[in-house]
Design a protein around this motif. Structure first.
Motif, PDB file in Angstrom:
ATOM      1  N   GLU A 171       0.786  -0.920   0.239  1.00 32.23           N
ATOM      2  CA  GLU A 171      -0.273   0.346  -0.093  1.00 32.23           C
ATOM      3  C   GLU A 171       1.141   1.202   0.116  1.00 32.23           C
ATOM      4  O   GLU A 171       1.140   2.352  -1.317  1.00 32.23           O
ATOM      5  N   ALA A 172       1.847   1.008   0.970  1.00 32.32           N
ATOM      6  CA  ALA A 172       2.893   2.241   0.848  1.00 32.32           C
ATOM      7  C   ALA A 172       3.864   2.842   0.048  1.00 32.32           C
ATOM      8  O   ALA A 172       3.096   3.447  -0.776  1.00 32.32           O
ATOM      9  N   ALA A 173       3.955   1.681  -1.013  1.00 36.42           N
ATOM     10  CA  ALA A 173       5.133   1.772  -1.757  1.00 36.42           C
ATOM     11  C   ALA A 173       3.797   2.480  -3.340  1.00 36.42           C
ATOM     12  O   ALA A 173       4.228   2.999  -3.814  1.00 36.42           O
ATOM     13  N   ASP A 174       2.499   1.831  -3.409  1.00 35.57           N
ATOM     14  CA  ASP A 174       2.140   2.348  -4.157  1.00 35.57           C
ATOM     15  C   ASP A 174       1.659   3.775  -3.884  1.00 35.57           C
ATOM     16  O   ASP A 174       1.328   4.687  -5.119  1.00 35.57           O
ATOM     17  N   ALA A 175       1.790   3.997  -3.190  1.00 39.61           N
ATOM     18  CA  ALA A 175       1.428   5.288  -2.736  1.00 39.61           C
ATOM     19  C   ALA A 175       1.934   5.844  -2.994  1.00 39.61           C
ATOM     20  O   ALA A 175       2.283   7.390  -3.331  1.00 39.61           O
ATOM     21  N   ALA A 176       3.128   5.306  -3.229  1.00 37.52           N
ATOM     22  CA  ALA A 176       4.253   6.450  -3.538  1.00 37.52           C
ATOM     23  C   ALA A 176       5.324   5.835  -4.753  1.00 37.52           C
ATOM     24  O   ALA A 176       5.809   7.318  -5.206  1.00 37.52           O
ATOM     25  N   GLY A 177       4.380   5.653  -5.926  1.00 37.50           N
ATOM     26  CA  GLY A 177       4.540   5.546  -6.683  1.00 37.50           C
ATOM     27  C   GLY A 177       5.095   4.370  -7.547  1.00 37.50           C
ATOM     28  O   GLY A 177       5.180   4.189  -9.029  1.00 37.50           O
ATOM     29  N   VAL A 178       5.860   3.642  -6.723  1.00 33.98           N
ATOM     30  CA  VAL A 178       5.724   2.287  -7.186  1.00 33.98           C
ATOM     31  C   VAL A 178       4.721   1.201  -7.771  1.00 33.98           C
ATOM     32  O   VAL A 178       3.827   1.403  -6.994  1.00 33.98           O
ATOM     33  N   ARG A 179       5.146   0.950  -8.654  1.00 34.66           N
ATOM     34  CA  ARG A 179       4.163  -0.028  -9.809  1.00 34.66           C
ATOM     35  C   ARG A 179       3.908  -1.103  -8.868  1.00 34.66           C
ATOM     36  O   ARG A 179       5.623  -1.669  -9.175  1.00 34.66           O
ATOM     37  N   VAL A 180       3.662  -1.495  -8.133  1.00 38.60           N
ATOM     38  CA  VAL A 180       3.555  -3.090  -7.512  1.00 38.60           C
ATOM     39  C   VAL A 180       3.838  -4.324  -8.384  1.00 38.60           C
ATOM     40  O   VAL A 180       4.495  -4.578  -7.732  1.00 38.60           O
ATOM     41  N   ALA A 181       2.386  -4.191  -8.962  1.00 38.30           N
ATOM     42  CA  ALA A 181       2.466  -5.363  -9.998  1.00 38.30           C
ATOM     43  C   ALA A 181       3.182  -5.911 -10.582  1.00 38.30           C
ATOM     44  O   ALA A 181       4.469  -7.174 -10.652  1.00 38.30           O
ATOM     45  N   GLY A 182       4.491  -4.229 -11.752  1.00 41.99           N
ATOM     46  CA  GLY A 182       5.371  -4.660 -12.689  1.00 41.99           C
ATOM     47  C   GLY A 182       6.454  -4.833 -11.643  1.00 41.99           C
ATOM     48  O   GLY A 182       6.975  -6.246 -11.735  1.00 41.99           O
ATOM     49  N   THR A 183       7.225  -4.675 -10.432  1.00 46.54           N
ATOM     50  CA  THR A 183       7.866  -4.833  -9.797  1.00 46.54           C
ATOM     51  C   THR A 183       8.162  -6.516  -9.185  1.00 46.54           C
ATOM     52  O   THR A 183       8.595  -7.184  -9.566  1.00 46.54           O
ATOM     53  N   ARG A 184       6.932  -6.913  -8.893  1.00 49.74           N
ATOM     54  CA  ARG A 184       6.577  -8.244  -8.007  1.00 49.74           C
ATOM     55  C   ARG A 184       7.025  -9.485  -9.348  1.00 49.74           C
ATOM     56  O   ARG A 184       7.612 -10.250  -9.562  1.00 49.74           O
ATOM     57  N   TYR A 185       6.050  -8.596 -10.087  1.00 47.56           N
ATOM     58  CA  TYR A 185       6.640  -9.810 -11.868  1.00 47.56           C
ATOM     59  C   TYR A 185       7.783  -9.346 -12.102  1.00 47.56           C
ATOM     60  O   TYR A 185       8.521 -10.671 -12.563  1.00 47.56           O
ATOM     61  N   ALA A 186       8.749  -8.661 -11.693  1.00 44.90           N
ATOM     62  CA  ALA A 186      10.030  -8.637 -12.223  1.00 44.90           C
ATOM     63  C   ALA A 186      10.819  -9.770 -11.546  1.00 44.90           C
ATOM     64  O   ALA A 186      11.924 -10.481 -12.228  1.00 44.90           O
ATOM     65  N   ALA A 187      10.378  -9.214 -10.258  1.00 44.59           N
ATOM     66  CA  ALA A 187      11.422 -10.308  -9.030  1.00 44.59           C
ATOM     67  C   ALA A 187      10.853 -11.979  -9.397  1.00 44.59           C
ATOM     68  O   ALA A 187      12.089 -12.822  -9.281  1.00 44.59           O
ATOM     69  N   LEU A 188       9.708 -12.281  -9.384  1.00 40.30           N
ATOM     70  CA  LEU A 188       9.469 -13.651 -10.334  1.00 40.30           C
ATOM     71  C   LEU A 188      10.054 -13.782 -11.659  1.00 40.30           C
ATOM     72  O   LEU A 188      10.660 -15.033 -11.561  1.00 40.30           O
ATOM     73  N   ALA A 189      10.515 -13.033 -12.817  1.00 39.44           N
ATOM     74  CA  ALA A 189      11.058 -13.468 -13.794  1.00 39.44           C
ATOM     75  C   ALA A 189      12.925 -13.864 -13.435  1.00 39.44           C
ATOM     76  O   ALA A 189      13.365 -14.479 -13.563  1.00 39.44           O
ATOM     77  N   ILE A 190      13.091 -12.800 -12.224  1.00 44.94           N
ATOM     78  CA  ILE A 190      14.420 -12.983 -11.898  1.00 44.94           C
ATOM     79  C   ILE A 190      14.977 -14.349 -11.492  1.00 44.94           C
ATOM     80  O   ILE A 190      15.232 -15.288 -11.680  1.00 44.94           O
ATOM     81  N   GLY A 191      13.690 -14.482 -10.658  1.00 40.36           N
ATOM     82  CA  GLY A 191      14.076 -15.805  -9.209  1.00 40.36           C
ATOM     83  C   GLY A 191      13.591 -16.897 -10.363  1.00 40.36           C
ATOM     84  O   GLY A 191      14.542 -17.696  -9.879  1.00 40.36           O
ATOM     85  N   GLY A 192      12.874 -16.625 -11.343  1.00 40.35           N
ATOM     86  CA  GLY A 192      12.834 -18.209 -12.719  1.00 40.35           C
ATOM     87  C   GLY A 192      13.994 -18.177 -12.576  1.00 40.35           C
ATOM     88  O   GLY A 192      14.291 -19.651 -12.761  1.00 40.35           O
ATOM     89  N   THR A 193      14.995 -17.375 -13.005  1.00 40.64           N
ATOM     90  CA  THR A 193      15.634 -18.039 -13.930  1.00 40.64           C
ATOM     91  C   THR A 193      16.750 -18.087 -13.149  1.00 40.64           C
ATOM     92  O   THR A 193      17.509 -19.339 -13.339  1.00 40.64           O
ATOM     93  N   LEU A 194      17.156 -17.750 -11.463  1.00 42.20           N
ATOM     94  CA  LEU A 194      17.938 -18.045 -11.260  1.00 42.20           C
ATOM     95  C   LEU A 194      17.680 -19.835 -10.630  1.00 42.20           C
ATOM     96  O   LEU A 194      19.131 -20.568 -10.438  1.00 42.20           O
ATOM     97  N   MET A 195      16.758 -19.874 -10.324  1.00 45.85           N
ATOM     98  CA  MET A 195      15.452 -21.441 -10.200  1.00 45.85           C
ATOM     99  C   MET A 195      16.648 -21.993 -10.904  1.00 45.85           C
ATOM    100  O   MET A 195      16.800 -23.694 -11.110  1.00 45.85           O
ATOM    101  N   ALA A 196      16.174 -22.148 -12.466  1.00 41.45           N
ATOM    102  CA  ALA A 196      16.102 -23.085 -13.674  1.00 41.45           C
ATOM    103  C   ALA A 196      17.755 -22.753 -13.972  1.00 41.45           C
ATOM    104  O   ALA A 196      17.892 -23.763 -14.093  1.00 41.45           O
ATOM    105  N   ALA A 197      18.972 -21.801 -13.463  1.00 39.87           N
ATOM    106  CA  ALA A 197      20.018 -21.961 -13.986  1.00 39.87           C
ATOM    107  C   ALA A 197      20.329 -22.779 -12.515  1.00 39.87           C
ATOM    108  O   ALA A 197      21.091 -23.320 -13.134  1.00 39.87           O
ATOM    109  N   GLY A 198      20.096 -23.231 -11.554  1.00 37.48           N
ATOM    110  CA  GLY A 198      20.272 -24.199 -10.745  1.00 37.48           C
ATOM    111  C   GLY A 198      20.253 -25.228 -11.172  1.00 37.48           C
ATOM    112  O   GLY A 198      20.997 -26.370 -11.240  1.00 37.48           O
ATOM    113  N   GLY A 199      19.040 -25.820 -11.586  1.00 36.11           N
ATOM    114  CA  GLY A 199      18.549 -26.887 -11.765  1.00 36.11           C
ATOM    115  C   GLY A 199      19.525 -27.094 -13.263  1.00 36.11           C
ATOM    116  O   GLY A 199      19.899 -28.443 -13.318  1.00 36.11           O
TER     117      GLY A 199
END
Lengths: 299, 363
Positions: A171-199
């Protein structure tokens, strides 16, 4: 005896690599407020797609790139479910893991008939014949590039701050102008890439082939490591090394005569038990990321 | 441009036709998503689905096979449903199922001469006990120290499988063939068939009876109210005087016991010996069963029957159409994700965007 110690250290670094990569991926997701239980399936898909593409092209590099892309797509898929639609994160993650493992086994059966799978060209060891330092390039990259980059990014960059903000208080991040959904998608994309690298490390560096059930619960170990590390990068490195040390130790011990009476399976199970004990000892009174498991919708 | 797209807004009461319609949409999505891979495997999607869903229902013999395939899934589905209902995320049904399988094997191997009427109940009790025991540590860690049960229950799954493999490669290795399977248990340990002459065993009767009991407890007793209250809001339940930790702890152990009973019935009903393949992921599929069954006992039974149907169909399709049987698992997982995804939309309705106002809300 000294040689045995050095071999143990070297094996520890090798075994820790896939765990470190995937656990860092999970850490990035969880700091953004998303428990990604798709980790086991994403590692599995990274392992299989890396193997399959390396087999088709004859190049482990092509395999690695394919694995990274598959991992990113898997991360975004979990994002579509949890961020886009707001599905319960436990169910979305487990479902994704089941879907990815079943799909890989399906393709494996189609391509290779479910029998013996072929060997594929794999990465070469660097600095051969040097004790401890003789490792795969990915091991060096994981410890010396990716872990420091994740550490610095989370701590000292604008993106890292936004990522932590949407994980602590969307809520606070959104109020401060951070794109919540976009940032979370980015986190999952980076995270998934690292997991697959491990695999992919499992098939393209360690094994040079693929077997069913190759990840064998390593994804779950990574989730435990992230909690054990209280969502901080340096303890994740330490935790991965601890698990890998116990694993390397059991590999050494099963070939020593003193432990010949102990069943192999007990030794293989040892690192899992150590992780549970470590969690039991250190995992009390944790402060989870503020928005852990919480979907976010503007109201 | 964006203004032309309709907008999702929260709806008040949901009309009765909405949930079935959404499930129908989910099924269509699953069909469309799996049609490509099925075609790639050289089969016709419509023909394949006919085999998956309808062929097993067309004759009495394969109908009993559907019941046989559904039996372990009813147990693990009920186990997961009971735990999830209370908000305890037991993802360790796989390990607890295996523990139950080990439990009955203790009876079968060390008490081979137990007379028939005693043997099966004793073995089942040991199976339940082993399942409870395997669920005990994560439950204790959760209620005592607040340690996330998701991780600990998950981690104990590979440990349980290693335990089974260790026993089968060591002390329990077959004394005649030397293969990693136990010796056959004594004759008294065969679960009676549920129907004369069919492979489906009495476990299905136990499973359905158990589902009835769980339905009764959940919907008609104070215990059920407490469990549901804790699951819906542990804080509110705590304020109203419910012992939240006690409810969680007991749900966790009951869940483990049910999964253990499932493993026990599976071993006694099929083969009367412990093998490495005692659980082919039944514990994980139990999560699919429980979730698609809306965490209700009746729902779990129905979904388990559907997945049992698809499992038998997938084996059939694997023989006739050379479609890898893993397609059954893909369908189950895809169905789970599609259904939970579209059911989220139940809370929303589409509305045309208002004109001339700057957009507020909507995502």
């Amino acid at each position: 005896m000294d040689l045995a110690y050095l071999a143990l250290l070297g094996a520890m670094l090798t075994i820790a690599t896939p765990l470190l990569l995937a656990a860092l991926g999970e850490l990035v997701c969880e700091r953004a407020g998303l428990l990604n239980l798709g980790i086991e399936g994403t590692m599995y898909a990274g392992a299989f797609s890396g193997f399959a593409v390396a087999h088709q092209t004859g190049s482990p590099w092509a395999g690695l790139v394919a694995a990274l892309v598959v991992g990113m797509v898997a991360g975004l898929f979990v994002g579509l479910l949890t961020i886009g639609l707001g599905v319960n994160q436990h169910v979305a993650g487990i479902g994704t893991t089941l879907l990815l493992i079943a799909s890989c086994d399906f393709i494996n059966r189609l391509q290779y008939g479910g029998g013996s799978v072929p060997k594929v060209p794999k990465f070469e060891l660097l600095l051969k014949d040097t004790p401890v330092a003789s490792q795969y390039l990915l091991t060096y990259v994981a410890f010396l590039v990716i872990a420091p980059v994740v550490f610095v990014t989370l701590r000292a960059t604008g993106f890292g701050l936004r990522l932590r903000a949407v994980g602590e208080n969307p809520e606070a991040a959104d109020a401060a102008g951070v794109r919540v959904a976009g940032t979370r998608y980015a986190a999952l994309a980076i995270g998934g890439t690292l997991m697959a690298a491990g695999g992919a490390f499992l098939t393209l560096a360690l094994l040079g082939s693929f077997t069913l059930n190759i990840t064998n619960g390593r994804g779950w170990v990574c989730i435990a490591l992230v909690i054990f590390a209280r969502w901080r990068v340096i303890p994740v490195v330490a935790g991965a090394l601890l698990f890998a040390f116990v694993d390397a130790l059991q590999l050494q011990l099963v070939i020593t005569s003193a432990f010949s009476g102990v069943p192999r399976e007990v030794m293989i199970a040892l690192p899992y038990v150590v992780v549970i004990v470590a969690l039991a000892v250190t995992g009390r009174n944790l402060t989870y990321p503020g928005a852990y498991l919480q979907p976010y919708r503007r109201s | 441009m964006r203004r032309l797209l309709p907008q999702l807004v929260l709806r008040g009461r949901e009309p009765r036709w909405l949930a079935p319609l959404l499930v129908l949409i989910a099924v269509t999505v699953v069909y469309a998503a799996t049609a490509g891979p099925i075609r790639a495997a050289g089969a016709n999607p419509a023909a394949a689905y006919e085999r998956y869903v309808f062929t097993p229902l067309t004759n009495a013999n394969s109908l009993t096979e559907v019941l046989l395939a559904a039996t372990p899934l009813i147990f693990t589905g009920l186990a997961v449903a009971v735990a999830f209902r209370s908000g305890y995320f037991n993802i360790g049904a796989e390990g607890q199922f295996l523990a139950g399988a080990v439990g009955v094997s203790v009876a079968g191997l060390y008490l081979p001469d137990l007379p028939g009427p005693l043997a099966v109940p004793t073995a089942l009790l040991l199976g339940v006990g082993a399942g409870v025991l395997w669920a005990l540590l994560p439950a204790l860690l959760r209620v005592r120290f607040g340690i996330d049960e998701v991780v600990t229950t998950l981690l104990l799954n590979p440990v349980a499988l290693l335990g089974v493999q260790g026993l089968l490669n060591g002390p329990w290795r077959n004394s005649e063939s030397g293969f990693p399977v136990t010796d056959d248990f004594g004759a008294g340990y065969e679960m009676p068939p549920a129907l004369p002459g069919a492979r489906v065993h009495f476990g299905i009767v136990i499973a359905v009876a158990l589902a009835l009991v769980i339905w009764l407890v959940m919907s008609r007793t104070a215990t059920g109210v407490r469990v549901r209250a804790v699951g819906l809001s542990p804080r509110a339940a705590g304020f109203s005087g419910i012992g939240v930790k006690r409810v969680l702890f007991r749900s966790a152990l009951v869940s483990g016991g049910i999964a253990g009973l499932g493993g026990a019935c599976q071993v006694l009903g099929v083969g009367q010996q412990l093998t490495n393949e005692a659980s082919g992921g039944y514990g994980y599929t139990g999560i699919v069963v429980a979730t698609l069954g809306a965490l209700t006992a009746v729902g779990a039974v129905l979904v388990a029957l559907l997945l049992g149907d698809i499992t038998v169909g997938a084996q059939n399709a694997s023989l006739v159409l050379q479609l890898p049987p893993q397609m059954g698992d893909i369908i189950a997982a895809a169905l789970l994700l599609a259904v939970v995804s579209v059911l989220v939309l139940r809370r929303y309705k589409l509305r045309r965007r208002p004109r001339h106002t700057t957009e507020v809300g909507a995502h």
